[in-house]
Write an enzyme that holds these catalytic residues in place. Structure first.
Site, mmCIF file in Angstrom:
data_model
loop_
_atom_site.group_PDB
_atom_site.id
_atom_site.type_symbol
_atom_site.label_atom_id
_atom_site.label_comp_id
_atom_site.label_asym_id
_atom_site.label_seq_id
_atom_site.Cartn_x
_atom_site.Cartn_y
_atom_site.Cartn_z
ATOM 1 N N ARG A 20 0.828 -1.213 0.000
ATOM 2 C CA ARG A 20 0.000 0.000 0.000
ATOM 3 C C ARG A 20 0.865 1.266 0.000
ATOM 4 N NH1 ARG A 20 -0.676 4.692 2.598
ATOM 5 N NH2 ARG A 20 -0.360 3.665 4.609
ATOM 6 N N ASP A 21 1.459 1.597 1.135
ATOM 7 C CA ASP A 21 2.246 2.842 1.208
ATOM 8 C C ASP A 21 3.417 2.773 0.227
ATOM 9 O OD1 ASP A 21 3.490 5.218 2.068
ATOM 10 O OD2 ASP A 21 2.943 4.867 4.144
ATOM 11 N N HIS A 213 3.738 4.515 12.782
ATOM 12 C CA HIS A 213 4.027 4.499 11.344
ATOM 13 C C HIS A 213 5.060 5.600 11.083
ATOM 14 C CE1 HIS A 213 2.592 4.212 7.016
ATOM 15 N NE2 HIS A 213 3.109 5.429 7.002
ATOM 16 N N HIS A 215 8.247 7.332 8.818
ATOM 17 C CA HIS A 215 8.987 7.444 7.555
ATOM 18 C C HIS A 215 10.410 7.880 7.879
ATOM 19 C CE1 HIS A 215 5.959 6.973 4.291
ATOM 20 N NE2 HIS A 215 5.155 7.054 5.347
ATOM 21 N N CYS A 246 3.664 9.556 0.787
ATOM 22 C CA CYS A 246 2.342 10.082 0.443
ATOM 23 C C CYS A 246 2.471 11.051 -0.725
ATOM 24 C CB CYS A 246 1.728 10.805 1.649
ATOM 25 S SG CYS A 246 0.183 11.636 1.244
ATOM 26 N N ASN A 255 8.974 4.770 3.785
ATOM 27 C CA ASN A 255 8.703 4.229 5.130
ATOM 28 C C ASN A 255 10.014 3.724 5.719
ATOM 29 O OD1 ASN A 255 5.975 3.448 3.510
ATOM 30 N ND2 ASN A 255 5.560 3.634 5.680
#
Ligand code: COA
Ligand code: ZN
Length: 327
Positions: A20-21, A213, A215, A246, A255
């Protein structure tokens, strides 16, 4: 003995978010088959949670527009929770239809980033979450998580008031959402801030319900993990190869890298249950899949225990001085 050593036997849960990310920001199309193969590989690596895609507007994130098919065709492994990121009720309906085990709603602490990312105010996001909770109530076995994005800083607004982050966590809990993620969307967090915020949030919910979460945008990703772990957090998002970012946050980059994180855990005696050699093998295939190098370091450097042959010139000297030779 440090707090870290005291807690070293306590398992750290990695939620893998590369599908996903990781993929949402990739400029070139990753075919559905390759997404499925990536997730199926991750399922074999020992993860108990994989964020396998998002159900957002295909205009906003074209790279993940095949989420429905991906979720339907992955080889689900028992004991693995396949999570779907969603922005609104339409996303929830799609994710439930595709068989997601958990819905991860996202809203930013920063109004500006929420408008850039979700094209709505925080109030409108929250109202939508209330409808999603009502929708999910009628569905068996689906769990609900909500993310506070930009919780540690916003690329438009700068520092975020920590009381505001706590109020959003309280709002989520009041809606009946049981899992909370705090996201450092553009790597603005620092370890002291992380320890403080984690300490406050863990007064509101158990560690098993909290995900951090991070980064690595400014190189502080794993330092923040350790700070959060020492403050009691136990679950962390990470992406294979350190992919991710993002597309609606200027300067966003990867990430924290899963294999780098798992290596840190192995070296410090924290259990993860993840097969590191398998992960490194998968990470080394990413440049061919994506057409560019990836930021993760372990796949390039190898593990500490992956020793190199002694140079030939030194070998002779070593042999001469070894006990076998001196006899
Ligand atoms: N899945 C698929 N399509 C969706 C959708 C969803 N979850 N939500 C909205 N759409 C479609 C609508 O049906 C509409 O389609 P149409 O133009 O063919 O009629 C179009 O998207 C616009 O819908 P609207 O409700 O007006 O949305 P918007 O343009 O204001 O965008 C979001 C709002 C939330 C849908 C969009 O900003 C979004 O998906 N953001 C997510 C960004 C993201 O994933 N960021 C990274 C992860 S945090
Ligand atoms: Zn992220």
């Amino acid at each position: 003995m440090s707090a870290l050593q005291n807690q070293a036997s306590e398992r750290l849960i990695v939620q893998e978010v590369s599908p996903r990310d990781g993929l949402q920001i990739e400029p070139s199309w990753v075919p559905t088959e390759d997404k499925i193969a990536l997730i199926d590989g991750l399922s074999q690596a020992g993860f108990t949670r994989i964020e396998a895609g998002s159900f957002v507007s295909p205009k906003a994130i074209p790279a993940l527009r095949d989420g429905d098919e991906v979720f339907r065709r992955i080889a689900r492994k028992d004991g693995v929770i396949y999570v779907a990121l969603i922005p609104n009720v339409k996303g929830a309906e799609r994710a439930l239809l595709a068989g997601a085990d958990e819905l991860n709603m996202v809203m930013s602490a920063s109004q500006t980033h929420n408008r850039a990312n979700m094209r709505m105010s925080c109030e409108a996001s929250l109202a939508g979450f209330s409808d999603i909770v009502a929708l999910a109530r009628g569905v068996d076995d689906v769990s609900l998580n909500a993310t506070v994005a930009t919780a540690f800083g916003c690329p438009f607004e700068g520092r975020i008031d920590e009381d505001r982050v706590m109020r959003i966590v309280d709002d989520y809990l009041q809606l009946g959402i049981t899992g909370i993620s705090l996201a450092d969307t553009t790597g603005m967090a620092n370890p002291r801030q992380v320890a403080r915020i984690v300490g406050r949030v863990l007064k509101r919910l158990p560690a098993a319900a909290l995900t951090l979460h991070f980064h690595n945008t400014r190189g502080l990703g794993l330092v923040n993990v350790l700070a959060a772990y020492e403050a009691g957090a136990r679950r962390f998002d990470a992406a294979l190869g350190g992919l991710g970012g993002c597309p609606f946050a200027p300067g966003a980059s990867g990430n924290i890298c899963t294999e780098d994180l798992v290596n840190l855990c192995e070296e410090t005696g924290i259990e993860t249950g993840i097969d590191l050699p398998l992960l490194i093998g998968m990470s080394r295939k990413l440049p061919a899949l994506l057409g560019h190098e990836v930021p993760g370091q372990l796949a390039k450097a190898g593990r500490n225990c992956d020793l190199h042959p002694i140079p030939a010139a030194l070998q002779t000297a070593v042999e001469k001085t070894s006990p076998a030779h001196s006899q």
